[in-house]
Design a protein around this motif. Structure first.
Motif, short mmCIF file in Angstrom:
data_model
loop_
_atom_site.label_atom_id
_atom_site.label_comp_id
_atom_site.label_asym_id
_atom_site.label_seq_id
_atom_site.Cartn_x
_atom_site.Cartn_y
_atom_site.Cartn_z
N HIS A 299 -10.29 1.07 0.95
CA HIS A 299 -9.66 2.32 1.41
C HIS A 299 -10.68 3.29 2.00
O HIS A 299 -10.30 4.38 2.45
CB HIS A 299 -8.87 3.05 0.30
N HIS B 18 -10.55 4.33 -2.65
CA HIS B 18 -9.25 4.06 -3.25
C HIS B 18 -9.06 5.08 -4.36
O HIS B 18 -10.00 5.47 -5.03
CB HIS B 18 -9.27 2.64 -3.82
N THR C 62 -5.35 7.29 -0.25
CA THR C 62 -6.77 7.25 0.09
C THR C 62 -7.32 8.65 -0.11
O THR C 62 -6.70 9.62 0.33
CB THR C 62 -6.97 6.81 1.56
N GLU D 274 0.81 -1.22 0.00
CA GLU D 274 0.00 0.00 0.00
C GLU D 274 0.84 1.27 0.00
O GLU D 274 0.30 2.37 0.03
CB GLU D 274 -0.94 0.01 1.21
#
Lengths: 438, 438
Positions: free
Chosen positions: A402, B229, B289, A180
């Motif tokens: 997310h 996302h 994010t 990530e």
């Protein structure tokens, strides 16, 4: 690599036994996935979840490998992303299955254990670490991205074994960190020597195969203000205003790159593949002081074929030029690269691996496999670009990864697991074992 | 109050002796000021500096009063500012001088001990807590705002005593907290019952008298994003963008209020008396994010005569209406009032106190006293509006208060101290004591 001729196609009976075995173990798979979601495997605290996976792999009889990522081992590689945190607890875990008699094609089943922050927990319907199953969805931070996939890799293998078969080639079960933020976990696994004839990464991809994928850069921009008492605000200049000037300048590159989308194969049909996300901002320390500094974090996407260095050069130049904006008070923004420094990739069409996946998907889903271009980062770029391995990013339906109430679709997960189980059998080849499932 | 007829004007000899006594003790005054600057009396940690002042006042024979600010005692007062921190260490200190025979007019000599944050210390030439004297300036956070003034109050008194005089009316030496954030320290002192015929506050005001002063409100605005996302950034909305939409809306009020400056007495000549400072911002938690929230702190000025409630109503309405901006994603910003909730004030011309100050300034500086309007907050509003006391905000030259390398001008400080010493003698009246300075 162990590339050999393709094993014979699975028989109908073999296919049926494997699909049934996935169903038979699916409750256990969900329970295991829930166990995995309960670990708050945020960056810098992935290690407890990794220990859990280590035990789960060891219990299956795999040869185990667990190592702490060492920046020195990887920092000279072009795919390396700069590190801003401690790797004290950044462990990769790989369990290797090796057949008693090796014949078929080897396989990496990869997934990442790290999850992104939850944001304000009160915006969630329930705790992000409480993986309830409601109306056909499993909730939780990381449930979709991508603990369901990590569990599917193991349970797909279990189904093949429970159906009475022994895969005929090595399978490397990888749980990596840092997907990530840098991709350094996957890079470290590659540089540790793990190679195979194909890779599957069951990221949440809506039951589809990823055909092309952007690269991603992370950087932090710091602008300076001139702090004064607010009574003489006009004598100072406000770093928060300066930050917005820098953000506007960056939006200029974003627009320019998006306007070029028709020049990039697999991106022609996307209006806005290049997202520059301002993901975090922080500045100033007192309401009645003109803020002396402000910094913000950017995630910028780049097209496959553009190197991180090329993109960086444009970003650096843009921010240097932004100094002409009077809101910046004559001081150019400072830029630091703080994570992803990664190219995008294209999965070339027509590989055996893709053809095999298509067949297996058809058997599991009773529908055609679709592929698509995704404007998010994927570790597949490590395996494709630096390992030259056909890498199939393919996984279940999800919502709000997310975001708040991230969740994965249960039936989709079941069918994805079936596809992977069939892929293991078809790709690696199988031989009958004594233990049979039915 | 002890308002009586004016004492007779100081004789030339008396004036000369007092001025000489300030000079004689000025090195000690500077050393004491430096000692005071070394205390990092940031909000919530003023108490050690207050203990130091307590001892300094007690050593002069004052009757001492030290109390912790209790929110319950003051929160129903219209001048109260909402509190967001602990008052565990928020102590006011007052030392009272009472003459053996009371004749003249009483006086409050007030100052605040709290200082604002330093910002990044590496932007300072030296430690903010290292009060070096270089080229006629004393450096340090709080050196100008306003430890030099606090020390001047005490050393002005010392000079009168050293010159051989006993002031003939009570003098209350006040060191209060919370001037930089709520004004609750001064409010608490008022509500504890301290009253006098005049107040001097030697804030750094460029050797001038403050004629009019804005009120100030502090508030925090929180906007919400919809985190997703970044691959699907367009499906979410970015709280950092939303914050900028809210900031732009507030800039609309700021412009409107500034456009009305000609309607406000003492503000006609100022182009931009109303500053809305965005002093702090924070949002998001992960570069990749879409940020779920962003909050920022605002310091907004208002004209004297506008109540905090009236200003708040306009601010609240503006932010409610801002929801029409698509960047806010349909969710109105949340507002919380987090500190100053204070009206401005005007020092009406022609008071005895002002006339006395003018005379004393003339004696010390050999020039005319000028007055001006300042667009910063001052605790004087507490004494003027709620205590009906003529309050003279008047102090030394400074540079970069609230900024890096804050500093106070030494010679200016010497002359300000002389003015205050003469004011004590002239306002309170004096009688000869046995101990004489020369």
């Amino acid at each position: 690599m162990t590339q050999t001729t393709s094993p014979p196609a699975l028989t109908e009976a073999q296919t049926r036994r494997i699909l049934q075995a996935v169903d038979a173990h699916f409750d256990a798979q969900l329970a295991f996935t829930q166990d995995l979601v309960r670990f708050p495997s945020l960056r810098e605290q992935e290690h407890t979840a990794q220990d859990f996976l280590y035990e789960a792999m060891r219990a299956r009889g795999f040869a185990m490998d667990r190592w702490k990522i060492d920046v020195k081992d990887i920092e000279s590689h072009p795919g390396f992303g700069p590190v801003t945190v401690s790797y004290e607890n950044a462990f990769n875990v790989v369990g290797t299955y090796r057949p008693s008699r090796q014949q078929g094609r080897s396989l990496i089943l990869n997934g990442h254990i790290d999850v992104v922050p939850t944001g304000p927990v009160d915006m969630w319907s329930r705790s992000p670490w409480d993986p309830a199953i409601i109306d056909g969805w499993m909730y939780g931070r990381g449930a979709a991205d991508m603990k369901a996939g990590l569990a599917a890799n193991l349970y797909a293998y279990d189904a093949v074994r429970a159906a009475g078969y022994e895969p005929a080639a090595p399978i490397y079960f990888q749980s990596v960190v840092e997907e990530e933020c840098t991709g350094n976990g996957a890079l470290s696994a590659l540089l540790r020597g793990y190679q195979a004839d194909a890779v599957i990464i069951p990221e949440p991809e809506e039951n589809m195969l990823v055909r092309a994928n952007v690269g991603v850069l992370w950087f932090k921009v710091r602008v300076q203000g001139h702090p004064t008492h607010t009574r003489e605000m006009a004598n100072g200049f406000n770093a928060i205003d300066a930050a917005y000037a820098a953000i506007e300048a960056l939006r200029g590159i974003e627009a320019k790159w998006n306007a070029e989308h028709h020049c990039h194969r697999h991106f022609e049909h996307l209006d806005h593949p290049i997202n520059f996300n301002i993901g975090k901002i922080e500045g100033g320390d007192w309401p009645s002081t003109v803020p002396p500094w402000c910094e913000f974090d950017v995630r910028a996407a780049i097209y496959p074929g553009t190197t991180a260095d090329e993109a960086r050069a444009q970003i650096d130049a843009c921010l240097r030029d932004a100094v002409a904006d009077p809101r910046l008070g004559g001081t150019p923004p400072q830029v630091a690269y703080t994570g992803f420094y990664a190219e995008g990739y294209v999965l070339e069409e027509g590989s055996d691996a893709e053809n095999t996946l298509r067949d297996c998907h058809q058997q599991a889903f009773k529908s055609e496999l679709e592929s698509f271009t995704t404007p998010g980062y994927l570790d597949a770029r490590v395996f494709v670009i630096y390992g030259d391995m056909p890498t199939l990013v393919y996984g279940p339906k999800s919502l709000d990864i997310h975001g708040f109430d991230e969740r994965v679709h249960i039936e989709s997960l079941r069918l994805i697991t079936k596809t992977i189980a069939l892929f293991i059998a078809q790709w690696c080849g199988i031989s009958e074992t004594n233990a049979q499932a039915d």
